[in-house]
Motif scaffolding. Sequence first.
Motif, mmCIF file in Angstrom:
data_model
loop_
_atom_site.group_PDB
_atom_site.id
_atom_site.type_symbol
_atom_site.label_atom_id
_atom_site.label_comp_id
_atom_site.label_asym_id
_atom_site.label_seq_id
_atom_site.Cartn_x
_atom_site.Cartn_y
_atom_site.Cartn_z
ATOM 1 N N ALA B 224 11.828 -8.629 4.789
ATOM 2 C CA ALA B 224 11.437 -7.218 4.815
ATOM 3 C C ALA B 224 10.224 -6.935 3.940
ATOM 4 O O ALA B 224 9.461 -6.005 4.206
ATOM 5 C CB ALA B 224 12.605 -6.355 4.364
ATOM 6 N N VAL B 225 10.062 -7.755 2.920
ATOM 7 C CA VAL B 225 9.115 -7.394 1.867
ATOM 8 C C VAL B 225 7.693 -7.239 2.403
ATOM 9 O O VAL B 225 6.940 -6.366 1.978
ATOM 10 C CB VAL B 225 9.217 -8.413 0.705
ATOM 11 N N PRO B 234 4.724 1.077 -5.468
ATOM 12 C CA PRO B 234 5.913 0.382 -5.974
ATOM 13 C C PRO B 234 7.194 0.933 -5.371
ATOM 14 O O PRO B 234 7.249 2.093 -4.979
ATOM 15 C CB PRO B 234 5.869 0.647 -7.485
ATOM 16 N N GLY B 235 8.187 0.094 -5.331
ATOM 17 C CA GLY B 235 9.512 0.557 -4.930
ATOM 18 C C GLY B 235 9.752 0.542 -3.441
ATOM 19 O O GLY B 235 10.652 1.207 -2.947
ATOM 20 N N GLY B 236 8.921 -0.175 -2.692
ATOM 21 C CA GLY B 236 9.096 -0.133 -1.252
ATOM 22 C C GLY B 236 10.390 -0.733 -0.755
ATOM 23 O O GLY B 236 10.933 -0.319 0.267
ATOM 24 N N LEU B 237 10.902 -1.717 -1.469
ATOM 25 C CA LEU B 237 12.046 -2.456 -0.939
ATOM 26 C C LEU B 237 13.350 -1.685 -0.962
ATOM 27 O O LEU B 237 14.156 -1.818 -0.055
ATOM 28 C CB LEU B 237 12.258 -3.740 -1.747
ATOM 29 N N PHE B 238 13.583 -0.879 -2.016
ATOM 30 C CA PHE B 238 14.940 -0.386 -2.194
ATOM 31 C C PHE B 238 15.052 1.139 -2.164
ATOM 32 O O PHE B 238 15.734 1.685 -1.315
ATOM 33 C CB PHE B 238 15.522 -0.916 -3.508
ATOM 34 N N PHE B 239 14.406 1.794 -3.132
ATOM 35 C CA PHE B 239 14.565 3.248 -3.243
ATOM 36 C C PHE B 239 13.208 3.911 -3.458
ATOM 37 O O PHE B 239 12.254 3.289 -3.889
ATOM 38 C CB PHE B 239 15.431 3.617 -4.460
ATOM 39 N N ASP B 240 13.160 5.189 -3.170
ATOM 40 C CA ASP B 240 11.971 5.982 -3.503
ATOM 41 C C ASP B 240 11.974 6.194 -5.013
ATOM 42 O O ASP B 240 12.921 6.734 -5.565
ATOM 43 C CB ASP B 240 12.062 7.328 -2.769
ATOM 44 N N PRO B 241 10.908 5.770 -5.685
ATOM 45 C CA PRO B 241 10.924 5.859 -7.152
ATOM 46 C C PRO B 241 10.800 7.287 -7.683
ATOM 47 O O PRO B 241 10.892 7.493 -8.883
ATOM 48 C CB PRO B 241 9.726 5.004 -7.578
ATOM 49 N N GLU B 242 10.614 8.250 -6.818
ATOM 50 C CA GLU B 242 10.578 9.637 -7.298
ATOM 51 C C GLU B 242 11.918 10.321 -7.145
ATOM 52 O O GLU B 242 12.284 11.174 -7.950
ATOM 53 C CB GLU B 242 9.529 10.431 -6.516
ATOM 54 N N THR B 243 12.626 9.972 -6.088
ATOM 55 C CA THR B 243 13.839 10.721 -5.768
ATOM 56 C C THR B 243 15.107 9.878 -5.722
ATOM 57 O O THR B 243 16.198 10.417 -5.610
ATOM 58 C CB THR B 243 13.707 11.354 -4.370
ATOM 59 N N MET B 244 14.993 8.566 -5.754
ATOM 60 C CA MET B 244 16.131 7.669 -5.645
ATOM 61 C C MET B 244 16.776 7.723 -4.268
ATOM 62 O O MET B 244 17.915 7.304 -4.089
ATOM 63 C CB MET B 244 17.183 7.984 -6.727
ATOM 64 N N VAL B 245 16.050 8.243 -3.293
ATOM 65 C CA VAL B 245 16.574 8.193 -1.929
ATOM 66 C C VAL B 245 16.426 6.753 -1.416
ATOM 67 O O VAL B 245 15.374 6.152 -1.596
ATOM 68 C CB VAL B 245 15.780 9.165 -1.018
ATOM 69 N N ARG B 247 15.557 3.564 0.649
ATOM 70 C CA ARG B 247 14.531 3.267 1.646
ATOM 71 C C ARG B 247 14.982 2.166 2.576
ATOM 72 O O ARG B 247 14.225 1.690 3.407
ATOM 73 C CB ARG B 247 13.251 2.831 0.946
ATOM 74 N N ILE B 248 16.235 1.757 2.429
ATOM 75 C CA ILE B 248 16.725 0.585 3.130
ATOM 76 C C ILE B 248 16.724 0.778 4.635
ATOM 77 O O ILE B 248 16.743 -0.194 5.389
ATOM 78 C CB ILE B 248 18.148 0.237 2.612
ATOM 79 N N ASN B 249 16.702 2.029 5.120
ATOM 80 C CA ASN B 249 16.721 2.237 6.560
ATOM 81 C C ASN B 249 15.374 2.706 7.107
ATOM 82 O O ASN B 249 15.295 3.342 8.142
ATOM 83 C CB ASN B 249 17.824 3.225 6.953
ATOM 84 N N SER B 250 14.314 2.362 6.391
ATOM 85 C CA SER B 250 12.991 2.729 6.887
ATOM 86 C C SER B 250 12.678 1.926 8.143
ATOM 87 O O SER B 250 13.268 0.876 8.367
ATOM 88 C CB SER B 250 11.942 2.424 5.824
ATOM 89 N N PRO B 251 11.740 2.422 8.956
ATOM 90 C CA PRO B 251 11.372 1.661 10.160
ATOM 91 C C PRO B 251 10.929 0.236 9.836
ATOM 92 O O PRO B 251 11.151 -0.681 10.631
ATOM 93 C CB PRO B 251 10.218 2.490 10.748
ATOM 94 N N GLY B 252 10.297 0.060 8.672
ATOM 95 C CA GLY B 252 9.902 -1.286 8.283
ATOM 96 C C GLY B 252 11.102 -2.197 8.098
ATOM 97 O O GLY B 252 11.128 -3.337 8.560
ATOM 98 N N GLU B 323 1.389 -5.273 10.594
ATOM 99 C CA GLU B 323 1.926 -3.914 10.789
ATOM 100 C C GLU B 323 2.796 -3.595 9.583
ATOM 101 O O GLU B 323 3.788 -4.259 9.346
ATOM 102 C CB GLU B 323 2.813 -3.866 12.034
ATOM 103 N N VAL B 324 2.410 -2.603 8.842
ATOM 104 C CA VAL B 324 3.138 -2.278 7.623
ATOM 105 C C VAL B 324 3.584 -0.825 7.668
ATOM 106 O O VAL B 324 2.845 0.044 8.137
ATOM 107 C CB VAL B 324 2.250 -2.497 6.375
ATOM 108 N N TRP B 325 4.774 -0.587 7.189
ATOM 109 C CA TRP B 325 5.255 0.796 7.107
ATOM 110 C C TRP B 325 4.756 1.398 5.797
ATOM 111 O O TRP B 325 5.106 0.970 4.718
ATOM 112 C CB TRP B 325 6.777 0.839 7.157
ATOM 113 N N ASP B 326 3.924 2.394 5.907
ATOM 114 C CA ASP B 326 3.344 3.041 4.733
ATOM 115 C C ASP B 326 4.195 4.250 4.359
ATOM 116 O O ASP B 326 4.226 5.242 5.065
ATOM 117 C CB ASP B 326 1.910 3.466 5.073
ATOM 118 N N PHE B 327 4.895 4.151 3.253
ATOM 119 C CA PHE B 327 5.792 5.244 2.860
ATOM 120 C C PHE B 327 5.022 6.509 2.522
ATOM 121 O O PHE B 327 5.454 7.612 2.814
ATOM 122 C CB PHE B 327 6.643 4.820 1.662
ATOM 123 N N ALA B 328 3.858 6.311 1.876
ATOM 124 C CA ALA B 328 3.097 7.500 1.467
ATOM 125 C C ALA B 328 2.702 8.328 2.681
ATOM 126 O O ALA B 328 2.790 9.555 2.673
ATOM 127 C CB ALA B 328 1.888 7.070 0.659
#
Lengths: 280, 491, 295
Positions: B224-225, B234-245, B247-252, B323-328
């Motif tokens: 996944a990485v 930072p923090g793409g793999l597990f949680f949103d570093p601002e909200t702790m939501v 990210r494990i079910n992101s399209p990526g 192809e990368v999933w851009d969280f921002a």
Amino acid sequence: MRTRRGTVFVYFALLVWTLVVVAPLFWMVTTSFKEKIDVFLGPKFLPGVDFTPTSRWWTRIFTVERDTLLRPYANSLITAGTSSFLATVLGALAAYALTRFRFKFGPMKNEDILFWIVSQRIMPPIIVVFAIFLMFRVTRLLDTHAGLILVYIVFNLPLAVWIMSNFLSQIPPSVEEAAMVDGASPATTFFRVVVPMILPSLTATFLLCFVFAWNEFLFALILTYTRAQTMPLLIAAQHFQRGPQWWDISALSTLAVLPPIVITVALQKYFVKGLIPIGK
Amino acid sequence: MRRIAAFGVLALLVVGCAVALAQTRRFEGVTITVFTQPPPYIAKPVLMFAPDWERLTGAKVKLITAPWGELYPKMYSSFALGQALFDIVIAPAAWLPDFAEAGFLAPLDELIGADPYIAWGDILPVYRDRIVSWAGKIYAVPMDGDCHIFYYRKDALENPEYQARFKAKYGYDLPVPPRTWKQVRDIAEFFHGWDWDGDGIINYGVVEPRRYAGQADWCFFSRAVGYVALPDQPGGLFFDPETMVPRINSPGHVKALEDYVDIIKFGVPGMLLMDSGEVRSVFASGLAAMAIDWGDIGVISDVGEESRVRGKVGYAVLPGSTEVWDFAQGKWVTLAEPNQAGYLAFGGWVAAIDRNSRNIAAAYDFISYLSRPENSYISVTTSETGFNPYRASHFEKLAGWIGFGFVNPAAYLGAIRDTIDHPNVQVDLRIPGAARYFEALDAQLALVAAGQKTAKAALDEVAKIWEQITDELGRDKQLKAYRLSLGLPVP
Amino acid sequence: MIGKSARRQGRAFLTPTVILLLCFTIFPLLFTLALVFGEAKFDEGGLRIGLVGLRNWTRLVHDARFWNAFSVTIRIVVAAVTLEYLLGLGLALLLDRKIRGRGIFRILFLIPMMLTPIAVGYMWRMIFDVGRGPITGILQRLGLPAVGWLTETRLAIYSIIITDVWQWTPFMFLILFAGLQAIPRDYVEAAKVDGASAWQLFRRVTFPLLAPASIAAVLLRGMEGFKIVDTIYIMTGGGPGRSTESLTLFGYSIGFRAFDLAYGATIAFSLFLAVMVGAIVFVTLSRRFRYVRLE
């Protein structure tokens, strides 16, 4: 029923089942004589034909790994043997009391007490194991023979009491009563008069308890570290970072099955006779 | 009278000498207990170095072990019940936050500062600064450096004839090493189901762990990485570093999971139930063209006696994706070059000390002895220790590796070093309850791999469970811990 | 007459057993109940259990994984115990004659039961291995494709059942064989004199007289079977997916691997209830067959 066809059929069926029993065992034993690569590129069936057998795993067990092996083997013998013996004795005493004397603890009479004891067997070990872990932590019984022996006694007592009480309820108390009228105490009566009569049942109980304790895994896993490690744990530990070490597992399993077989052969006469009354 | 006096002086002299002698050994009479999994892996270095250390210090080392599955509960309850049953625990780095957060461990900053032998600066920064410290203090000493790398069979991928056939079939040059998961899939398909190494046995595309409780979850994150971790986010793999939501079910992540399942059909038969240990033996016996693992496959392939691939293994940083999933931006972006990342899976084993131990100084001394450059070099270059390199000095001296049996240590160490030093390196999840988060994922992975659930449904379920765990453990606390683990400032 | 002090001494025989059982079941049971209705928190003071009512139960009832484990366990127990009973009965009947080598067959048939379940798990895992196991080897020699006994979602549970049957048929055989020995020869002879055929003999005499043994065997084996974990853990780890995850394995994963003690205890307790209910139902139903009248 005594026709030739009947007998042939019987032998045929028995041989089929013998094959079913022996074939997997054959696979296990031969695997303990295979080089690693022979296991990975398998399946290889016949030693000498499909692969060249090697004795190095066995040699290693008895030389280099001897200490790693001896302790679990000894631990298993000690814990299984002691716990089965004590479970048998205590179970027999309890069964004797329940079948010869009347009890009343509040609403509970003899049958209820018996049911309660036997129902402890229904308790899945996984329920009590962590609580016992904590208990042993406090009483410093973790990783000791004594701790594991106590647990196995408790684990096997229901079975012992059930078998023994079935047997004892078939034996009329006249012989003991005669002895007790003559002035013998219950203890003397039990050990001098009753025990010889129930010897078959005692050996059957001992054997069943031994087999269950010898092969027990969950309690041993949680309640021991290294000192009191038993054979099943040792076998399970042969699964290192490289995956299961099939050759070592096979050799150790073969070794582990010997004591129960030896005891069964030695006691086999008593075994079956001892269980007969369960069928009543 | 004079005889008594003479005798008395003699006795005093003898006693005085004995006392003086005893005091030259620093920890005379002390016994320290070390708790970890049974030897050889991880415990072997303890057994290797204890005798020398005992002789030097006069103390005794007692090794207590428990099977892998029992380590966490036994360690945790030992700490929590406060009786310091073990002085030292050698545990996975991922458990450090749980233990440190709960106040179980002794901080080691001063001891390390005063230690002339530990060569703290020699330890690679990522391990030194991010793996063994928590909330600004150091709580453990690294014993082992962990990361996932990619392995491939050089005799397959570099074979010119196969390369030509590959190009003819797929329309592009066979990349050696592959840099995207799409390429890995094509290569796996190409090499699946025929005998390409000429030994009369059918070969297959890949071998990776998929078994429940078999460390398959790290394999998933390795896949996944590349899809979700961008260097500046930072923090793409597990949680949103601002909200702790989560990210494990992101399209990526979903795409990575679909790859993870899709490749099984090009895998060694039975792969579905293989754990990471079995994968190593299978790759070393020559059946597969590619694999993902920690450093162990490298070791077993060149050193292990069941290996039939000695000298034939290539090593690389984990493939990624263009192809990368851009969280921002909340969408897929296409990059010119594949986005790859280093993933420090598992984080390695570390040695920590129980705060209630009565022998903290002695315990630290032993840990330091194990970790100092010369000794740790021996540990990482001895077979069956399970320790992978984590100090700069481990990577620089090749002689030991060659003596160990490696055919091409420079390439092996190069891949590991490239991963650890990667500009886009990702640390593993290091917050309290990490084991629970991973267990929730592991359970769902097994379902998807067996075809009983879709990737999206499974990961959505995992996200839900992760939210529950976060709420149960305290959202703010977890957020703070997560940011600390990423090296982000905490508000 | 037995004197009062003698009676007291006799009754005292029961004491050690009761004390041991109480010690080892009271505290654990209370502890587990506390966890079932509470939550466990570890902190610097040690382990604290706070009561939260029915929260764990609600979670359990809504947990699809729990119901899956329940279904898996029941399916394994029913299938395995039935097969073990039939095979055990067959073997017992076969060996109930004077044939040569009877003693050897008896010992041989008992061996699978003597192996530790962990070893049996590894052994059958090897045998079922889709790439390197002997079954695949034999199939390939017959020109048939290899079968993923453990890796096919629909097949894995049958492989577990086969393993269980292989190991525990001896147990049934043992009890039923002992039961057969207990049948008085007079009844058998009388029936034969009356001209009964082999089947009639079995159905009217043997089988009914075997009822107590059958009940005991099925009950004992059923109770043990519900707790199945060792073999599954070694062979499939509960997979593929969750197709072989038994209740005990599920409880172990939650309680020990995820270290969620309270929920793990709830799962374990539900297993206990299931076995208890099953045992009571079975015993009640079977009481009707305990007393046999022979016409």
